[in-house]
Design a protein around this motif. Structure first.
Motif, PDB file in Angstrom:
ATOM      1  N   VAL A   1       0.866  -1.180   0.000  1.00  0.00           N
ATOM      2  CA  VAL A   1       0.000   0.000   0.000  1.00  0.00           C
ATOM      3  C   VAL A   1       0.903   1.230   0.000  1.00  0.00           C
ATOM      4  CG1 VAL A   1      -0.072   0.143   2.548  1.00  0.00           C
ATOM      5  CG2 VAL A   1      -1.953   1.130   1.211  1.00  0.00           C
ATOM      6  N   CYS A   2       0.322   2.369  -0.293  1.00  0.00           N
ATOM      7  CA  CYS A   2       0.977   3.651  -0.021  1.00  0.00           C
ATOM      8  C   CYS A   2      -0.064   4.460   0.726  1.00  0.00           C
ATOM      9  CB  CYS A   2       1.403   4.340  -1.311  1.00  0.00           C
ATOM     10  SG  CYS A   2       1.961   6.038  -1.026  1.00  0.00           S
TER      11      CYS A   2
ATOM     12  N   ALA B   1     -10.367   4.153   1.151  1.00  0.00           N
ATOM     13  CA  ALA B   1     -10.695   2.942   1.917  1.00  0.00           C
ATOM     14  C   ALA B   1      -9.486   2.014   1.991  1.00  0.00           C
ATOM     15  CB  ALA B   1     -11.891   2.231   1.285  1.00  0.00           C
ATOM     16  N   TYR B   2      -8.823   1.783   0.878  1.00  0.00           N
ATOM     17  CA  TYR B   2      -7.673   0.880   0.890  1.00  0.00           C
ATOM     18  C   TYR B   2      -6.518   1.489   1.682  1.00  0.00           C
ATOM     19  CZ  TYR B   2      -4.120  -2.416  -0.719  1.00  0.00           C
ATOM     20  OH  TYR B   2      -3.123  -3.356  -0.757  1.00  0.00           O
ATOM     21  N   ARG B   3      -6.212   2.744   1.401  1.00  0.00           N
ATOM     22  CA  ARG B   3      -5.088   3.401   2.072  1.00  0.00           C
ATOM     23  C   ARG B   3      -5.299   3.455   3.583  1.00  0.00           C
ATOM     24  NH1 ARG B   3      -4.870   8.974  -0.974  1.00  0.00           N
ATOM     25  NH2 ARG B   3      -3.563   9.503   0.824  1.00  0.00           N
ATOM     26  N   ALA B   4      -6.535   3.738   4.001  1.00  0.00           N
ATOM     27  CA  ALA B   4      -6.794   3.877   5.432  1.00  0.00           C
ATOM     28  C   ALA B   4      -6.822   2.522   6.130  1.00  0.00           C
ATOM     29  CB  ALA B   4      -8.134   4.599   5.642  1.00  0.00           C
ATOM     30  N   ARG B   5      -7.390   1.528   5.465  1.00  0.00           N
ATOM     31  CA  ARG B   5      -7.732   0.300   6.191  1.00  0.00           C
ATOM     32  C   ARG B   5      -6.690  -0.802   6.139  1.00  0.00           C
ATOM     33  NH1 ARG B   5     -12.645  -1.860   3.746  1.00  0.00           N
ATOM     34  NH2 ARG B   5     -12.357  -3.434   5.351  1.00  0.00           N
ATOM     35  N   VAL B   6      -5.919  -0.892   5.046  1.00  0.00           N
ATOM     36  CA  VAL B   6      -5.135  -2.124   4.875  1.00  0.00           C
ATOM     37  C   VAL B   6      -4.029  -2.280   5.913  1.00  0.00           C
ATOM     38  CG1 VAL B   6      -3.427  -1.302   3.191  1.00  0.00           C
ATOM     39  CG2 VAL B   6      -4.212  -3.677   3.120  1.00  0.00           C
TER      40      VAL B   6
ATOM     41  N   ASP C   1      -2.622  11.740   5.394  1.00  0.00           N
ATOM     42  CA  ASP C   1      -1.971  10.791   6.319  1.00  0.00           C
ATOM     43  C   ASP C   1      -3.074   9.947   6.969  1.00  0.00           C
ATOM     44  OD1 ASP C   1      -0.341   9.522   8.110  1.00  0.00           O
ATOM     45  OD2 ASP C   1       0.125  11.308   9.289  1.00  0.00           O
ATOM     46  N   MET C   2      -3.649   9.020   6.178  1.00  0.00           N
ATOM     47  CA  MET C   2      -4.893   8.382   6.599  1.00  0.00           C
ATOM     48  C   MET C   2      -4.724   6.923   7.028  1.00  0.00           C
ATOM     49  SD  MET C   2      -6.841   7.968   2.897  1.00  0.00           S
ATOM     50  CE  MET C   2      -6.750   9.701   2.470  1.00  0.00           C
ATOM     51  N   GLY C   3      -3.500   6.429   7.056  1.00  0.00           N
ATOM     52  CA  GLY C   3      -3.300   5.025   7.405  1.00  0.00           C
ATOM     53  C   GLY C   3      -3.846   4.710   8.792  1.00  0.00           C
TER      54      GLY C   3
END
Lengths: 205, 225
Positions: free
Chosen positions: A109-110, A132-137, B6-8
Protein backbone atom coordinates in the motif's frame (compact mmCIF):
# COMPACT_ATOMS: atom_id res chain seq x y z
CA UNK A 1 -15.91 30.82 -13.84
CA UNK A 2 -14.13 30.22 -10.52
CA UNK A 3 -15.64 27.40 -8.53
CA UNK A 4 -16.94 27.40 -5.02
CA UNK A 5 -13.93 28.05 -2.87
CA UNK A 6 -15.12 30.60 -0.41
CA UNK A 7 -12.91 29.10 2.30
CA UNK A 8 -9.52 29.89 0.74
CA UNK A 9 -7.77 31.42 -2.22
CA UNK A 10 -5.61 28.57 -3.52
CA UNK A 11 -4.51 29.18 -7.11
CA UNK A 12 -6.28 26.02 -8.36
CA UNK A 13 -9.60 27.57 -7.36
CA UNK A 14 -9.18 29.98 -10.29
CA UNK A 15 -9.71 27.11 -12.73
CA UNK A 16 -13.17 26.02 -13.98
CA UNK A 17 -15.23 23.87 -11.62
CA UNK A 18 -15.85 21.04 -14.07
CA UNK A 19 -12.77 18.78 -13.89
CA UNK A 20 -12.74 18.03 -17.62
CA UNK A 21 -12.70 21.79 -18.32
CA UNK A 22 -10.07 22.25 -15.61
CA UNK A 23 -7.70 19.88 -17.43
CA UNK A 24 -8.40 21.60 -20.73
CA UNK A 25 -7.82 25.07 -19.28
CA UNK A 26 -4.52 24.06 -17.71
CA UNK A 27 -3.37 22.26 -20.85
CA UNK A 28 -4.25 25.27 -23.00
CA UNK A 29 -2.43 27.65 -20.68
CA UNK A 30 0.71 25.51 -20.47
CA UNK A 31 0.70 24.96 -24.23
CA UNK A 32 0.52 28.72 -24.84
CA UNK A 33 3.39 29.26 -22.43
CA UNK A 34 5.47 26.77 -24.41
CA UNK A 35 5.72 24.26 -21.55
CA UNK A 36 3.56 21.48 -22.98
CA UNK A 37 3.48 19.67 -26.30
CA UNK A 38 -0.03 18.19 -26.68
CA UNK A 39 1.45 15.44 -28.87
CA UNK A 40 3.67 14.44 -25.96
CA UNK A 41 0.57 14.04 -23.81
CA UNK A 42 -0.88 11.67 -26.40
CA UNK A 43 2.34 9.70 -26.29
CA UNK A 44 2.32 9.46 -22.48
CA UNK A 45 -1.30 8.28 -22.51
CA UNK A 46 -0.53 5.66 -25.17
CA UNK A 47 2.36 4.38 -23.05
CA UNK A 48 0.28 3.77 -19.95
CA UNK A 49 -2.87 2.66 -21.79
CA UNK A 50 -1.21 0.25 -24.18
CA UNK A 51 2.45 -0.43 -23.50
CA UNK A 52 3.13 -0.68 -19.76
CA UNK A 53 0.91 -2.86 -17.60
CA UNK A 54 0.75 -5.83 -15.23
CA UNK A 55 1.84 -8.38 -17.84
CA UNK A 56 5.37 -7.05 -17.25
CA UNK A 57 5.17 -8.04 -13.60
CA UNK A 58 3.57 -11.36 -14.51
CA UNK A 59 6.61 -12.20 -16.62
CA UNK A 60 8.90 -11.48 -13.68
CA UNK A 61 6.80 -13.68 -11.38
CA UNK A 62 6.57 -16.55 -13.87
CA UNK A 63 10.32 -16.47 -14.41
CA UNK A 64 10.98 -16.35 -10.67
CA UNK A 65 8.77 -19.42 -10.27
CA UNK A 66 10.50 -21.41 -12.94
CA UNK A 67 14.12 -20.28 -12.68
CA UNK A 68 15.80 -20.54 -9.23
CA UNK A 69 18.86 -18.52 -10.28
CA UNK A 70 16.60 -15.72 -11.52
CA UNK A 71 14.61 -15.91 -8.28
CA UNK A 72 17.75 -15.56 -6.17
CA UNK A 73 19.05 -12.65 -8.22
CA UNK A 74 15.63 -10.96 -8.03
CA UNK A 75 15.62 -11.20 -4.25
CA UNK A 76 19.12 -9.72 -4.04
CA UNK A 77 18.68 -6.83 -6.47
CA UNK A 78 15.26 -6.59 -8.09
CA UNK A 79 15.96 -3.23 -9.70
CA UNK A 80 18.77 -4.41 -11.95
CA UNK A 81 17.20 -7.81 -12.65
CA UNK A 82 13.91 -6.37 -13.90
CA UNK A 83 15.75 -3.58 -15.70
CA UNK A 84 17.55 -6.30 -17.67
CA UNK A 85 14.09 -7.41 -18.87
CA UNK A 86 13.41 -3.83 -19.98
CA UNK A 87 11.22 -2.97 -16.99
CA UNK A 88 12.62 0.22 -15.55
CA UNK A 89 11.61 3.84 -15.50
CA UNK A 90 9.34 6.39 -13.93
CA UNK A 91 7.91 5.24 -10.59
CA UNK A 92 10.07 2.14 -10.62
CA UNK A 93 13.61 3.35 -10.11
CA UNK A 94 14.14 1.33 -6.91
CA UNK A 95 12.42 -2.03 -6.71
CA UNK A 96 12.19 -4.78 -4.12
CA UNK A 97 10.55 -8.19 -4.56
CA UNK A 98 8.89 -9.83 -1.55
CA UNK A 99 7.93 -13.49 -1.60
CA UNK A 100 4.77 -15.06 -0.22
CA UNK A 101 5.21 -18.35 1.63
CA UNK A 102 3.05 -20.65 3.72
CA UNK A 103 3.89 -18.53 6.75
CA UNK A 104 3.97 -14.94 5.38
CA UNK A 105 1.57 -13.16 3.02
CA UNK A 106 2.81 -9.78 1.75
CA UNK A 107 0.59 -6.86 0.73
CA UNK A 108 1.55 -3.42 -0.59
CA UNK A 109 0.00 0.00 0.00
CA UNK A 110 0.98 3.65 -0.02
CA UNK A 111 -0.98 5.21 2.82
CA UNK A 112 0.29 8.74 2.13
CA UNK A 113 -0.41 8.83 -1.61
CA UNK A 114 -0.40 6.07 -4.22
CA UNK A 115 3.17 4.94 -4.87
CA UNK A 116 3.20 1.85 -7.06
CA UNK A 117 5.68 0.02 -9.34
CA UNK A 118 4.57 1.51 -12.67
CA UNK A 119 7.11 -0.22 -14.97
CA UNK A 120 5.96 -3.62 -13.66
CA UNK A 121 2.24 -3.11 -13.06
CA UNK A 122 1.23 0.00 -15.03
CA UNK A 123 -0.78 2.74 -13.38
CA UNK A 124 -2.48 1.74 -10.11
CA UNK A 125 -6.10 0.56 -10.06
CA UNK A 126 -8.79 2.82 -8.63
CA UNK A 127 -9.09 0.84 -5.40
CA UNK A 128 -5.34 1.08 -4.70
CA UNK A 129 -5.67 4.88 -4.75
CA UNK A 130 -8.91 4.88 -2.74
CA UNK A 131 -9.19 6.25 0.79
CA UNK A 132 -10.70 2.94 1.92
CA UNK A 133 -7.67 0.88 0.89
CA UNK A 134 -5.09 3.40 2.07
CA UNK A 135 -6.79 3.88 5.43
CA UNK A 136 -7.73 0.30 6.19
CA UNK A 137 -5.14 -2.12 4.88
CA UNK A 138 -2.49 -1.31 7.49
CA UNK A 139 -4.96 -1.82 10.35
CA UNK A 140 -7.24 -4.58 9.06
CA UNK A 141 -5.54 -6.34 6.15
CA UNK A 142 -7.58 -9.51 6.62
CA UNK A 143 -10.91 -7.72 6.32
CA UNK A 144 -9.63 -6.04 3.17
CA UNK A 145 -8.44 -9.40 1.81
CA UNK A 146 -11.90 -10.86 2.44
CA UNK A 147 -13.36 -8.13 0.23
CA UNK A 148 -11.14 -9.52 -2.54
CA UNK A 149 -12.36 -13.03 -1.75
CA UNK A 150 -9.10 -14.09 -0.10
CA UNK A 151 -9.07 -15.89 3.25
CA UNK A 152 -5.68 -16.86 4.67
CA UNK A 153 -4.94 -19.78 6.98
CA UNK A 154 -4.70 -18.67 10.60
CA UNK A 155 -1.03 -19.61 10.80
CA UNK A 156 -0.10 -17.29 7.93
CA UNK A 157 1.09 -13.86 9.10
CA UNK A 158 0.29 -10.75 7.04
CA UNK A 159 3.09 -8.31 6.36
CA UNK A 160 1.87 -5.01 4.88
CA UNK A 161 4.48 -2.84 3.13
CA UNK A 162 3.70 0.88 3.28
CA UNK A 163 5.61 2.53 0.41
CA UNK A 164 6.37 5.88 2.00
CA UNK A 165 9.63 6.35 0.07
CA UNK A 166 10.63 5.75 -3.56
CA UNK A 167 11.03 2.00 -3.01
CA UNK A 168 8.48 0.07 -5.07
CA UNK A 169 7.41 -3.40 -3.99
CA UNK A 170 6.42 -6.38 -6.11
CA UNK A 171 4.77 -9.33 -4.38
CA UNK A 172 5.77 -12.74 -5.70
CA UNK A 173 2.67 -14.86 -5.06
CA UNK A 174 2.97 -18.54 -4.18
CA UNK A 175 3.22 -20.81 -7.16
CA UNK A 176 0.01 -22.84 -7.34
CA UNK A 177 0.08 -26.61 -7.04
CA UNK A 178 -0.31 -28.56 -10.26
CA UNK A 179 1.78 -26.20 -12.38
CA UNK A 180 4.87 -28.37 -12.65
CA UNK A 181 6.12 -28.46 -16.19
CA UNK A 182 4.16 -25.41 -17.33
CA UNK A 183 6.21 -22.96 -19.40
CA UNK A 184 6.66 -19.25 -18.66
CA UNK A 185 3.83 -18.11 -20.95
CA UNK A 186 1.35 -20.52 -19.35
CA UNK A 187 2.44 -19.54 -15.85
CA UNK A 188 2.05 -15.84 -16.68
CA UNK A 189 -1.64 -16.39 -17.33
CA UNK A 190 -2.06 -17.41 -13.68
CA UNK A 191 -0.51 -14.20 -12.34
CA UNK A 192 -3.08 -11.47 -11.82
CA UNK A 193 -2.27 -7.87 -11.07
CA UNK A 194 -3.90 -8.20 -7.65
CA UNK A 195 -1.72 -11.20 -6.79
CA UNK A 196 1.34 -8.98 -7.31
CA UNK A 197 -0.04 -6.31 -4.93
CA UNK A 198 -1.03 -8.98 -2.42
CA UNK A 199 -4.80 -8.57 -2.57
CA UNK A 200 -5.10 -11.75 -4.61
CA UNK A 201 -3.55 -15.17 -4.98
CA UNK A 202 -2.20 -16.72 -8.16
CA UNK A 203 -4.83 -18.55 -10.21
CA UNK A 204 -5.19 -22.32 -10.41
CA UNK A 205 -4.31 -24.04 -13.66
CA UNK B 1 -2.08 13.63 12.53
CA UNK B 2 -1.35 16.78 10.64
CA UNK B 3 -2.95 16.47 7.22
CA UNK B 4 -5.74 14.44 5.72
CA UNK B 5 -3.55 12.50 3.29
CA UNK B 6 -1.97 10.79 6.32
CA UNK B 7 -4.89 8.38 6.60
CA UNK B 8 -3.30 5.03 7.41
CA UNK B 9 -5.31 3.32 10.16
CA UNK B 10 -8.23 5.74 9.97
CA UNK B 11 -11.64 4.33 10.90
CA UNK B 12 -14.87 4.72 9.00
CA UNK B 13 -14.02 4.23 5.34
CA UNK B 14 -16.20 1.75 3.48
CA UNK B 15 -15.43 -1.43 1.62
CA UNK B 16 -12.62 -1.63 -0.93
CA UNK B 17 -14.06 -2.25 -4.37
CA UNK B 18 -11.98 -4.57 -6.55
CA UNK B 19 -11.99 -3.93 -10.28
CA UNK B 20 -10.92 -5.72 -13.44
CA UNK B 21 -7.36 -5.42 -14.66
CA UNK B 22 -8.29 -3.78 -17.97
CA UNK B 23 -9.92 -0.74 -16.35
CA UNK B 24 -7.28 1.98 -16.50
CA UNK B 25 -9.24 5.21 -16.12
CA UNK B 26 -12.73 6.15 -14.96
CA UNK B 27 -13.37 9.30 -17.02
CA UNK B 28 -12.18 10.64 -20.36
CA UNK B 29 -10.24 13.47 -18.72
CA UNK B 30 -8.28 11.21 -16.34
CA UNK B 31 -5.56 10.15 -18.81
CA UNK B 32 -5.19 13.77 -19.89
CA UNK B 33 -4.73 14.89 -16.28
CA UNK B 34 -2.12 12.21 -15.72
CA UNK B 35 -0.23 13.04 -18.91
CA UNK B 36 -0.38 16.78 -18.23
CA UNK B 37 1.14 16.25 -14.79
CA UNK B 38 3.88 13.93 -16.05
CA UNK B 39 4.77 16.21 -18.97
CA UNK B 40 4.85 19.34 -16.81
CA UNK B 41 7.02 17.60 -14.23
CA UNK B 42 9.54 16.79 -16.95
CA UNK B 43 10.21 20.54 -17.42
CA UNK B 44 11.99 20.47 -14.06
CA UNK B 45 10.51 23.59 -12.47
CA UNK B 46 9.83 21.66 -9.27
CA UNK B 47 10.93 18.34 -7.84
CA UNK B 48 8.90 15.26 -6.93
CA UNK B 49 8.78 16.13 -3.24
CA UNK B 50 7.49 19.66 -3.94
CA UNK B 51 4.86 18.16 -6.21
CA UNK B 52 3.73 15.65 -3.56
CA UNK B 53 3.72 18.33 -0.88
CA UNK B 54 1.51 20.51 -3.08
CA UNK B 55 -1.07 17.73 -3.40
CA UNK B 56 -0.92 16.91 0.28
CA UNK B 57 -1.27 20.59 1.22
CA UNK B 58 -4.62 21.02 -0.49
CA UNK B 59 -7.11 22.34 2.02
CA UNK B 60 -8.84 19.56 3.97
CA UNK B 61 -12.12 20.47 2.32
CA UNK B 62 -10.65 20.15 -1.18
CA UNK B 63 -8.61 17.06 -0.36
CA UNK B 64 -11.70 15.18 0.75
CA UNK B 65 -14.05 16.22 -2.03
CA UNK B 66 -11.58 15.94 -4.91
CA UNK B 67 -11.28 12.73 -6.84
CA UNK B 68 -7.78 11.34 -7.32
CA UNK B 69 -6.82 13.19 -10.49
CA UNK B 70 -8.48 16.37 -9.27
CA UNK B 71 -5.95 16.30 -6.42
CA UNK B 72 -3.22 16.03 -9.03
CA UNK B 73 -4.62 19.01 -10.96
CA UNK B 74 -5.07 21.07 -7.80
CA UNK B 75 -1.53 20.32 -6.68
CA UNK B 76 -0.15 21.06 -10.14
CA UNK B 77 -1.88 24.44 -10.45
CA UNK B 78 -0.74 25.39 -6.97
CA UNK B 79 2.90 24.35 -7.33
CA UNK B 80 3.19 26.01 -10.75
CA UNK B 81 1.92 29.24 -9.24
CA UNK B 82 4.04 28.98 -6.10
CA UNK B 83 7.18 28.48 -8.18
CA UNK B 84 6.30 31.42 -10.43
CA UNK B 85 6.00 29.31 -13.59
CA UNK B 86 2.48 30.64 -14.09
CA UNK B 87 0.62 33.55 -12.51
CA UNK B 88 -2.78 33.71 -10.87
CA UNK B 89 -3.92 36.02 -13.65
CA UNK B 90 -2.88 33.50 -16.30
CA UNK B 91 -4.69 30.73 -14.41
CA UNK B 92 -7.82 32.83 -14.17
CA UNK B 93 -7.61 33.62 -17.90
CA UNK B 94 -7.67 37.36 -17.26
CA UNK B 95 -4.42 38.02 -19.18
CA UNK B 96 -2.76 36.52 -22.26
CA UNK B 97 -0.22 33.86 -21.18
CA UNK B 98 3.40 35.03 -21.40
CA UNK B 99 5.92 32.66 -23.00
CA UNK B 100 7.90 30.82 -20.33
CA UNK B 101 11.71 31.01 -20.10
CA UNK B 102 11.53 27.27 -19.34
CA UNK B 103 10.04 26.45 -22.74
CA UNK B 104 13.33 25.09 -24.18
CA UNK B 105 12.93 22.28 -21.64
CA UNK B 106 9.46 21.35 -22.92
CA UNK B 107 8.94 17.59 -23.23
CA UNK B 108 8.41 16.89 -26.91
CA UNK B 109 6.63 13.80 -28.20
CA UNK B 110 9.81 12.25 -29.58
CA UNK B 111 11.46 12.39 -26.12
CA UNK B 112 8.59 10.83 -24.15
CA UNK B 113 9.69 7.21 -24.38
CA UNK B 114 13.22 8.08 -23.33
CA UNK B 115 12.18 10.28 -20.42
CA UNK B 116 9.70 7.74 -19.04
CA UNK B 117 12.25 4.94 -19.39
CA UNK B 118 14.95 6.97 -17.66
CA UNK B 119 12.84 7.81 -14.61
CA UNK B 120 14.23 9.83 -11.74
CA UNK B 121 16.30 7.68 -9.39
CA UNK B 122 16.78 9.17 -5.92
CA UNK B 123 19.52 6.95 -4.48
CA UNK B 124 22.56 9.14 -3.85
CA UNK B 125 25.99 8.97 -2.27
CA UNK B 126 25.75 10.41 1.24
CA UNK B 127 28.15 11.53 3.90
CA UNK B 128 25.69 10.37 6.57
CA UNK B 129 26.87 6.97 7.74
CA UNK B 130 24.23 4.32 8.47
CA UNK B 131 23.57 4.26 12.23
CA UNK B 132 21.64 1.00 12.24
CA UNK B 133 21.94 -2.54 10.94
CA UNK B 134 19.28 -5.16 10.28
CA UNK B 135 17.93 -6.47 13.56
CA UNK B 136 18.41 -3.25 15.55
CA UNK B 137 15.46 -2.05 17.59
CA UNK B 138 14.48 1.55 16.89
CA UNK B 139 11.86 4.09 17.90
CA UNK B 140 10.17 6.28 15.30
CA UNK B 141 9.98 10.00 15.97
CA UNK B 142 7.16 11.00 18.28
CA UNK B 143 5.69 13.61 15.94
CA UNK B 144 4.71 12.77 12.37
CA UNK B 145 5.74 16.26 11.34
CA UNK B 146 8.63 17.87 9.51
CA UNK B 147 11.32 18.53 12.13
CA UNK B 148 12.52 21.79 10.56
CA UNK B 149 9.54 23.33 8.77
CA UNK B 150 6.28 23.79 10.64
CA UNK B 151 3.54 22.10 8.64
CA UNK B 152 6.20 20.94 6.19
CA UNK B 153 6.49 17.79 4.15
CA UNK B 154 7.31 14.44 5.75
CA UNK B 155 6.96 10.76 4.87
CA UNK B 156 6.55 9.57 8.44
CA UNK B 157 2.95 8.32 8.74
CA UNK B 158 1.28 9.26 12.00
CA UNK B 159 0.20 5.71 12.82
CA UNK B 160 3.89 4.74 13.18
CA UNK B 161 5.01 7.87 15.07
CA UNK B 162 6.52 6.96 18.42
CA UNK B 163 6.30 3.23 17.70
CA UNK B 164 9.01 0.67 18.41
CA UNK B 165 10.16 -1.35 15.43
CA UNK B 166 13.03 -3.36 14.06
CA UNK B 167 15.34 -2.60 11.15
CA UNK B 168 14.60 -5.08 8.39
CA UNK B 169 16.96 -3.79 5.73
CA UNK B 170 18.95 -0.78 4.60
CA UNK B 171 17.84 0.52 1.18
CA UNK B 172 20.92 2.67 0.68
CA UNK B 173 20.96 6.46 0.95
CA UNK B 174 18.15 8.41 -0.67
CA UNK B 175 17.10 12.02 -1.20
CA UNK B 176 15.43 13.28 2.00
CA UNK B 177 11.93 14.55 1.12
CA UNK B 178 11.59 16.63 4.30
CA UNK B 179 14.46 18.78 3.00
CA UNK B 180 14.00 18.51 -0.75
CA UNK B 181 10.35 19.64 -0.65
CA UNK B 182 11.38 22.95 0.89
CA UNK B 183 14.44 24.04 -1.05
CA UNK B 184 16.81 22.58 1.52
CA UNK B 185 18.60 20.46 -1.03
CA UNK B 186 18.55 16.71 -1.50
CA UNK B 187 20.36 16.01 1.80
CA UNK B 188 20.54 12.25 1.14
CA UNK B 189 20.66 9.94 4.13
CA UNK B 190 20.20 6.24 4.87
CA UNK B 191 16.72 4.82 4.25
CA UNK B 192 15.52 1.68 6.01
CA UNK B 193 12.62 -0.74 5.90
CA UNK B 194 11.41 -0.83 9.50
CA UNK B 195 9.04 -3.58 10.62
CA UNK B 196 6.44 -3.00 13.34
CA UNK B 197 4.30 -5.62 15.03
CA UNK B 198 0.62 -4.84 14.43
CA UNK B 199 0.14 -4.89 18.20
CA UNK B 200 2.66 -2.04 18.48
CA UNK B 201 0.51 0.11 16.19
CA UNK B 202 -3.09 -0.81 16.98
CA UNK B 203 -5.06 -1.41 20.16
CA UNK B 204 -6.94 -4.24 18.47
CA UNK B 205 -4.71 -5.93 15.88
CA UNK B 206 -6.44 -8.48 13.68
CA UNK B 207 -3.85 -11.19 14.31
CA UNK B 208 -0.94 -11.44 16.77
CA UNK B 209 1.60 -12.28 14.05
CA UNK B 210 0.73 -9.50 11.60
CA UNK B 211 3.25 -6.76 10.82
CA UNK B 212 3.53 -3.47 8.95
CA UNK B 213 6.75 -2.40 7.24
CA UNK B 214 7.37 1.33 6.74
CA UNK B 215 10.25 2.87 4.79
CA UNK B 216 11.87 5.44 7.08
CA UNK B 217 14.80 7.81 6.75
CA UNK B 218 17.46 7.72 9.44
CA UNK B 219 16.37 11.14 10.78
CA UNK B 220 13.02 9.61 11.74
CA UNK B 221 14.66 7.02 13.99
CA UNK B 222 16.48 6.73 17.29
CA UNK B 223 18.00 3.62 18.84
CA UNK B 224 15.61 1.99 21.31
CA UNK B 225 16.83 2.30 24.91
Amino acid sequence: MPHDHASHDDPHALLPSDPALRVKALETLLTKKGLIDPAALDEIIDTYENKIGPRNGARVVARAWSNPAFHDALMKDATSVVADLGFYGRQGEHMVAVVNTDTVHNMVVCTLCSCYPWPLLGIPPGWYKSDAYRARVVREPRKVLAEFGVVLPDDTAVRVWDSTAEMRYLVIPQRPAGTEGMDEEALMALVSRDSMIGTGLAGRP
Amino acid sequence: MSRLHDMGGRFGDGAVEPEAEDIKFHADWHPRALALTVATGAVGAFNLDMSRHARESLSPKDYMRFSYYEKWLGGLANVLTQTGVITREELAGSVDPAPSPLSPRKLTADRVAGVLAKGGPVERPSNVAPAFVAGDTVIARKFAENADVSGGHTRLPSYAAGARGRILRLHGSHVFPDSNAHGGGEAPEPLYAVVFAAAELWAHPEHPNDEVVVDMWQSYLTAAP
